[in-house]
Structure formats: C-alpha cells, structure tokens
Design a protein around this motif. Structure first.
Motif, PDB file in Angstrom:
ATOM      1  N   ALA A 259       0.848  -1.193   0.000  1.00 55.04           N
ATOM      2  CA  ALA A 259       0.000   0.000   0.000  1.00 55.04           C
ATOM      3  C   ALA A 259       0.884   1.243   0.000  1.00 55.04           C
ATOM      4  CB  ALA A 259      -0.891  -0.012   1.237  1.00 55.04           C
ATOM      5  N   PRO A 260       0.385   2.346  -0.515  1.00 58.42           N
ATOM      6  CA  PRO A 260       1.192   3.557  -0.568  1.00 58.42           C
ATOM      7  C   PRO A 260       1.584   4.048   0.820  1.00 58.42           C
ATOM      8  CG  PRO A 260      -1.083   4.006  -1.209  1.00 58.42           C
ATOM      9  CD  PRO A 260      -0.929   2.524  -1.075  1.00 58.42           C
ATOM     10  N   ALA A 261       2.754   4.626   0.931  1.00 59.62           N
ATOM     11  CA  ALA A 261       3.267   5.090   2.222  1.00 59.62           C
ATOM     12  C   ALA A 261       2.431   6.222   2.790  1.00 59.62           C
ATOM     13  CB  ALA A 261       4.715   5.528   2.075  1.00 59.62           C
ATOM     14  N   SER A 262       1.685   6.930   1.969  1.00 56.84           N
ATOM     15  CA  SER A 262       0.907   8.060   2.458  1.00 56.84           C
ATOM     16  C   SER A 262      -0.280   7.626   3.310  1.00 56.84           C
ATOM     17  CB  SER A 262       0.418   8.906   1.284  1.00 56.84           C
ATOM     18  OG  SER A 262      -0.467   8.154   0.493  1.00 56.84           O
TER      19      SER A 262
ATOM     20  N   ARG B 229       0.262  14.795  10.942  1.00 61.39           N
ATOM     21  CA  ARG B 229      -0.929  14.347  10.227  1.00 61.39           C
ATOM     22  C   ARG B 229      -0.999  12.826  10.172  1.00 61.39           C
ATOM     23  NH1 ARG B 229      -1.122  17.801   4.751  1.00 61.39           N
ATOM     24  NH2 ARG B 229      -2.548  16.129   4.196  1.00 61.39           N
ATOM     25  N   SER B 230      -2.210  12.288  10.212  1.00 58.60           N
ATOM     26  CA  SER B 230      -2.424  10.848  10.067  1.00 58.60           C
ATOM     27  C   SER B 230      -2.132  10.394   8.647  1.00 58.60           C
ATOM     28  CB  SER B 230      -3.870  10.479  10.406  1.00 58.60           C
ATOM     29  OG  SER B 230      -4.157  10.793  11.728  1.00 58.60           O
ATOM     30  N   ASN B 231      -2.483  11.220   7.671  1.00 59.86           N
ATOM     31  CA  ASN B 231      -2.295  10.891   6.263  1.00 59.86           C
ATOM     32  C   ASN B 231      -1.623  12.061   5.552  1.00 59.86           C
ATOM     33  OD1 ASN B 231      -3.677   8.279   6.147  1.00 59.86           O
ATOM     34  ND2 ASN B 231      -5.477   9.479   6.691  1.00 59.86           N
ATOM     35  N   PRO B 232      -0.301  12.057   5.486  1.00 56.12           N
ATOM     36  CA  PRO B 232       0.399  13.142   4.782  1.00 56.12           C
ATOM     37  C   PRO B 232      -0.088  13.255   3.344  1.00 56.12           C
ATOM     38  CG  PRO B 232       1.948  11.749   5.970  1.00 56.12           C
ATOM     39  CD  PRO B 232       0.615  11.051   6.019  1.00 56.12           C
ATOM     40  N   GLY B 233      -0.022  14.448   2.817  1.00 59.55           N
ATOM     41  CA  GLY B 233      -0.485  14.660   1.449  1.00 59.55           C
ATOM     42  C   GLY B 233      -0.352  16.109   1.055  1.00 59.55           C
ATOM     43  N   THR B 234      -1.361  16.622   0.395  1.00 54.56           N
ATOM     44  CA  THR B 234      -1.370  18.001  -0.063  1.00 54.56           C
ATOM     45  C   THR B 234      -1.195  18.958   1.117  1.00 54.56           C
ATOM     46  OG1 THR B 234      -2.900  17.363  -1.819  1.00 54.56           O
ATOM     47  CG2 THR B 234      -2.730  19.711  -1.331  1.00 54.56           C
ATOM     48  N   ALA B 235      -0.410  19.992   0.932  1.00 56.74           N
ATOM     49  CA  ALA B 235      -0.162  20.967   1.998  1.00 56.74           C
ATOM     50  C   ALA B 235      -1.472  21.595   2.468  1.00 56.74           C
ATOM     51  CB  ALA B 235       0.795  22.038   1.512  1.00 56.74           C
ATOM     52  N   MET B 236      -1.589  21.744   3.786  1.00 56.65           N
ATOM     53  CA  MET B 236      -2.737  22.421   4.385  1.00 56.65           C
ATOM     54  C   MET B 236      -2.278  23.200   5.600  1.00 56.65           C
ATOM     55  SD  MET B 236      -4.882  19.273   6.189  1.00 56.65           S
ATOM     56  CE  MET B 236      -5.451  18.655   4.634  1.00 56.65           C
TER      57      MET B 236
ATOM     58  N   THR C  77       2.808  19.452   4.540  1.00 59.60           N
ATOM     59  CA  THR C  77       2.301  18.186   3.998  1.00 59.60           C
ATOM     60  C   THR C  77       2.282  17.067   5.032  1.00 59.60           C
ATOM     61  OG1 THR C  77       4.509  17.553   3.266  1.00 59.60           O
ATOM     62  CG2 THR C  77       3.121  18.719   1.675  1.00 59.60           C
ATOM     63  N   SER C  78       3.084  17.167   6.094  1.00 60.85           N
ATOM     64  CA  SER C  78       3.215  16.068   7.037  1.00 60.85           C
ATOM     65  C   SER C  78       3.126  16.499   8.510  1.00 60.85           C
ATOM     66  CB  SER C  78       4.549  15.351   6.803  1.00 60.85           C
ATOM     67  OG  SER C  78       4.707  14.282   7.685  1.00 60.85           O
ATOM     68  N   TYR C  79       3.896  17.523   8.893  1.00 58.60           N
ATOM     69  CA  TYR C  79       3.886  17.931  10.302  1.00 58.60           C
ATOM     70  C   TYR C  79       4.214  19.415  10.449  1.00 58.60           C
ATOM     71  CZ  TYR C  79       9.003  17.650  10.094  1.00 58.60           C
ATOM     72  OH  TYR C  79      10.319  17.827   9.763  1.00 58.60           O
ATOM     73  N   ALA C  80       3.789  19.974  11.601  1.00 60.81           N
ATOM     74  CA  ALA C  80       4.129  21.345  11.997  1.00 60.81           C
ATOM     75  C   ALA C  80       4.965  21.251  13.262  1.00 60.81           C
ATOM     76  CB  ALA C  80       2.881  22.167  12.256  1.00 60.81           C
ATOM     77  N   GLY C  81       5.972  22.082  13.360  1.00 64.76           N
ATOM     78  CA  GLY C  81       6.878  22.059  14.494  1.00 64.76           C
ATOM     79  C   GLY C  81       8.256  21.722  13.998  1.00 64.76           C
ATOM     80  N   PRO C  82       9.165  21.573  14.893  1.00 60.01           N
ATOM     81  CA  PRO C  82       9.020  21.510  16.348  1.00 60.01           C
ATOM     82  C   PRO C  82       8.981  22.898  16.990  1.00 60.01           C
ATOM     83  CG  PRO C  82      11.312  21.177  15.758  1.00 60.01           C
ATOM     84  CD  PRO C  82      10.546  21.324  14.471  1.00 60.01           C
ATOM     85  N   THR C  83       8.340  22.971  18.151  1.00 58.74           N
ATOM     86  CA  THR C  83       8.355  24.180  18.975  1.00 58.74           C
ATOM     87  C   THR C  83       8.901  23.788  20.338  1.00 58.74           C
ATOM     88  OG1 THR C  83       6.053  23.810  19.645  1.00 58.74           O
ATOM     89  CG2 THR C  83       6.427  25.242  17.741  1.00 58.74           C
ATOM     90  N   TYR C  84       9.748  24.643  20.912  1.00 59.88           N
ATOM     91  CA  TYR C  84      10.450  24.312  22.154  1.00 59.88           C
ATOM     92  C   TYR C  84      10.306  25.412  23.202  1.00 59.88           C
ATOM     93  CZ  TYR C  84      13.159  21.013  19.251  1.00 59.88           C
ATOM     94  OH  TYR C  84      13.552  20.007  18.401  1.00 59.88           O
ATOM     95  N   VAL C  85      10.205  25.016  24.481  1.00 62.18           N
ATOM     96  CA  VAL C  85      10.328  25.926  25.622  1.00 62.18           C
ATOM     97  C   VAL C  85      11.000  25.174  26.763  1.00 62.18           C
ATOM     98  CG1 VAL C  85       8.286  27.325  25.076  1.00 62.18           C
ATOM     99  CG2 VAL C  85       8.057  25.374  26.616  1.00 62.18           C
ATOM    100  N   TYR C  86      11.615  25.938  27.665  1.00 62.13           N
ATOM    101  CA  TYR C  86      12.136  25.345  28.891  1.00 62.13           C
ATOM    102  C   TYR C  86      10.955  25.191  29.839  1.00 62.13           C
ATOM    103  CZ  TYR C  86      14.781  24.455  33.111  1.00 62.13           C
ATOM    104  OH  TYR C  86      15.274  23.875  34.251  1.00 62.13           O
ATOM    105  N   GLY C  87      10.656  23.939  30.250  1.00 67.23           N
ATOM    106  CA  GLY C  87       9.465  23.693  31.050  1.00 67.23           C
ATOM    107  C   GLY C  87       9.689  22.957  32.352  1.00 67.23           C
ATOM    108  N   LYS C  88      10.926  22.701  32.728  1.00 63.42           N
ATOM    109  CA  LYS C  88      11.193  21.922  33.948  1.00 63.42           C
ATOM    110  C   LYS C  88      10.612  22.630  35.174  1.00 63.42           C
ATOM    111  CE  LYS C  88      14.781  19.504  36.466  1.00 63.42           C
ATOM    112  NZ  LYS C  88      16.188  19.118  36.486  1.00 63.42           N
ATOM    113  N   GLY C  89       9.712  21.920  35.868  1.00 61.69           N
ATOM    114  CA  GLY C  89       9.106  22.449  37.085  1.00 61.69           C
ATOM    115  C   GLY C  89       7.925  23.376  36.839  1.00 61.69           C
TER     116      GLY C  89
ATOM    117  N   ILE D  41      -4.854  21.288  12.529  1.00 61.77           N
ATOM    118  CA  ILE D  41      -4.739  20.793  11.161  1.00 61.77           C
ATOM    119  C   ILE D  41      -6.019  21.211  10.463  1.00 61.77           C
ATOM    120  CG2 ILE D  41      -4.542  18.778   9.654  1.00 61.77           C
ATOM    121  CD1 ILE D  41      -3.214  17.294  12.031  1.00 61.77           C
ATOM    122  N   ASN D  42      -5.873  21.933   9.357  1.00 56.10           N
ATOM    123  CA  ASN D  42      -7.003  22.448   8.595  1.00 56.10           C
ATOM    124  C   ASN D  42      -7.840  23.322   9.514  1.00 56.10           C
ATOM    125  OD1 ASN D  42      -8.389  22.853   6.241  1.00 56.10           O
ATOM    126  ND2 ASN D  42      -9.404  20.872   6.215  1.00 56.10           N
TER     127      ASN D  42
END
Length: 149
Positions: free
Chosen positions: A26-29, A75-82, A104-116, A125-126
């Motif tokens: 099956a297709p990887a998407s 995203r569960s099913n990567p594809g057309t950009a949204m 097409t696949s993911y947004a991020g990464p976003t980082y902060v210092y969060g210890k404690g 998404i959409n």
C-alpha cells in the motif's frame, strides 16, 4: 477434467498471490511518515498527546537532560499541503514558541524550557484546533479543548 481443475487452481493461486502482494505494498501516504522523536530529537520522550479529530495528533515531548518540552503536530495521512500549527507556552515565565504554515506532514518543532512548570500547548490541522492548558505539572488538572473554525 483433472487437467482443467489444475489449471484453474493454478490461475486462482496466481490471482491470490498478486492480490496479496498489492495489498501488502500500500502507498506510504496511508500512515504518518514521521514520529515526535524524529522531529524533536531522539532524547525527547512523549509525555502527552491529543487527537486533532481524525486528521492527526499533537504530541508533547520532554527532554529530562535539558528540561525542555517540544510540541509537534503530525498528520495521520500526509499529502497536499494544508494549514497546520504547533505551539507551546509556559504561563509562569512567559516563554512561548509556535510554528504555523502550510505543511504536507507535520508542523513544528516548537520548544520551551518547562522543567518544574505547567505548560500550555496545542496545534491545528485544517480547521480542527486543539489546546491543552495547565498540563504536565502534577496536582493541577489539565483542561482540553477541541474546536473547529
């Protein structure tokens, strides 16, 4: 008659083999092509997540070595950009990071210092948005909201 049955059996077996091979390739998407650790870094462990409807998942990860949290929306099913986003903030320190764009696949990464600290995080998404507030800080109960715009 026996010869005709053998030919039919061989043809049926060949058709079954071709069908099985097609089903197994099956297709990887059809599934996500990344993980939170591939996006945030291998030392980040997933500590929380929230479904973005049926479109994907927002992951909150934590690195115990440097005390940083990372959020990625996959995203569960990567594809057309949204339109997609991931964001994280620490209300007590005012630190905040976000990533918003068409992906097409993911947004991020976003980082902060969060210890404690409690963290607020989420993504979209959409037109399906998720936000989690007061998260991963012991006795305080987090609050989750999912909405569409």
């Amino acid at each position: 008659m026996r010869y005709a049955r053998s030919v039919l059996s061989a043809a049926a077996l060949a058709a079954l083999t071709v069908g099985t091979t097609a089903a197994l390739t099956a297709p990887a998407s059809a599934a996500p092509n990344t993980t939170p650790q591939k996006v945030c870094g291998s030392s980040y462990k997933t500590v929380n997540s929230a479904a973005v409807g049926s479109l994907g998942t927002v992951y909150l990860t934590y690195n115990a070595t440097n005390g940083k949290n990372c959020v990625v929306t996959i995203r569960s099913n990567p594809g057309t950009a949204m339109d997609m986003s991931s964001w994280i903030g620490v209300p007590d320190t005012g630190e905040y990071d976000e990533d918003y764009g068409r992906y097409t696949s993911y947004a991020g990464p976003t980082y902060v210092y969060g210890k404690g600290y409690c963290v607020d995080w989420g993504g979209h998404i959409n037109n399906v948005h998720v936000q989690v507030t007061g998260s991963n800080c012991g006795s305080l109960k987090e609050h989750r909201v999912t909405f569409t715009r």
